[in-house]
Design a protein around this motif. Sequence first.
Motif, mmCIF file in Angstrom:
data_model
loop_
_atom_site.group_PDB
_atom_site.id
_atom_site.type_symbol
_atom_site.label_atom_id
_atom_site.label_comp_id
_atom_site.label_asym_id
_atom_site.label_seq_id
_atom_site.Cartn_x
_atom_site.Cartn_y
_atom_site.Cartn_z
ATOM 1 N N SER A 247 0.830 -1.204 0.000
ATOM 2 C CA SER A 247 0.000 0.000 0.000
ATOM 3 C C SER A 247 0.869 1.261 0.000
ATOM 4 C CB SER A 247 -0.937 0.003 1.200
ATOM 5 O OG SER A 247 -0.202 0.078 2.406
ATOM 6 N N LYS B 108 3.806 1.564 -1.458
ATOM 7 C CA LYS B 108 4.280 1.704 -2.841
ATOM 8 C C LYS B 108 3.164 2.243 -3.729
ATOM 9 C CE LYS B 108 7.857 -1.848 -2.792
ATOM 10 N NZ LYS B 108 8.299 -3.129 -3.342
ATOM 11 N N GLN B 109 1.935 1.819 -3.472
ATOM 12 C CA GLN B 109 0.812 2.305 -4.261
ATOM 13 C C GLN B 109 0.583 3.798 -4.012
ATOM 14 O OE1 GLN B 109 -2.542 -0.163 -3.311
ATOM 15 N NE2 GLN B 109 -2.952 -0.592 -5.443
ATOM 16 N N ILE B 110 0.664 4.231 -2.790
ATOM 17 C CA ILE B 110 0.449 5.647 -2.463
ATOM 18 C C ILE B 110 1.551 6.503 -3.073
ATOM 19 C CG2 ILE B 110 0.432 7.312 -0.547
ATOM 20 C CD1 ILE B 110 -0.943 5.145 1.136
ATOM 21 N N SER C 157 3.488 5.765 -5.671
ATOM 22 C CA SER C 157 3.390 5.766 -7.136
ATOM 23 C C SER C 157 2.224 6.635 -7.607
ATOM 24 C CB SER C 157 3.268 4.341 -7.672
ATOM 25 O OG SER C 157 2.076 3.746 -7.218
ATOM 26 N N THR C 158 1.123 6.620 -6.880
ATOM 27 C CA THR C 158 -0.026 7.460 -7.244
ATOM 28 C C THR C 158 0.349 8.939 -7.121
ATOM 29 O OG1 THR C 158 -1.532 5.761 -6.418
ATOM 30 C CG2 THR C 158 -2.447 7.952 -6.745
ATOM 31 N N CYS C 159 1.038 9.296 -6.043
ATOM 32 C CA CYS C 159 1.468 10.690 -5.860
ATOM 33 C C CYS C 159 2.437 11.117 -6.963
ATOM 34 C CB CYS C 159 2.118 10.872 -4.491
ATOM 35 S SG CYS C 159 0.941 10.834 -3.139
ATOM 36 N N ILE D 80 2.646 9.890 -10.015
ATOM 37 C CA ILE D 80 1.905 10.007 -11.281
ATOM 38 C C ILE D 80 1.186 11.354 -11.336
ATOM 39 C CG2 ILE D 80 -0.069 9.107 -12.567
ATOM 40 C CD1 ILE D 80 0.827 6.294 -11.654
ATOM 41 N N VAL D 81 0.540 11.742 -10.238
ATOM 42 C CA VAL D 81 -0.186 13.024 -10.201
ATOM 43 C C VAL D 81 0.791 14.190 -10.353
ATOM 44 C CG1 VAL D 81 -1.556 14.541 -8.717
ATOM 45 C CG2 VAL D 81 -2.134 12.124 -8.884
ATOM 46 N N THR E 292 2.218 14.356 -13.961
ATOM 47 C CA THR E 292 1.176 14.806 -14.885
ATOM 48 C C THR E 292 0.932 16.303 -14.723
ATOM 49 O OG1 THR E 292 0.119 12.633 -14.742
ATOM 50 C CG2 THR E 292 -1.210 14.450 -15.609
#
Length: 129
Positions: free
Chosen positions: A3, A5-7, A9-11, A13-14, A17
């Motif tokens: 979780s 790593k998911q948080i 990676s999501t941050c 990506i945002v 972008t």
Amino acid sequence: MKSFKQIVSTCLIVCITAAGFPLAAQARIVATEEITAPAQASTSRDTVNRFLARDDVRQAILGQGVSPQAAAERVAAMSDSEVAQLAGRIEQAPAGGDVLGILFTVFIVLLVTDIMGLTKVFPFTRSVR
């Protein structure tokens, strides 16, 4: 750990972008007066403060019934254009002379600020507020 790593990676990506979006920029010609105005205002305030620090001026201000601290506070409350005008009058005055004219100007400024209700220096004025 998954979780976290998911948080992350999501941050990322945002953020990456958002970094790709174009930002608005403005360009214009800047006049010399706009650049030199703060320096001139500081010089004018220094000129007026040095004038008010003189012993003969302090005695004359006290003779009018105004404390030197109150006069310094009024100078600090004046706008840049008012200080520049007062500094110009100080520089135009002959050395050692026409102190009365400068004191009269300071007196008028103090009187106007009293009438506007910004200060209470003179007991004979009534505020418009």
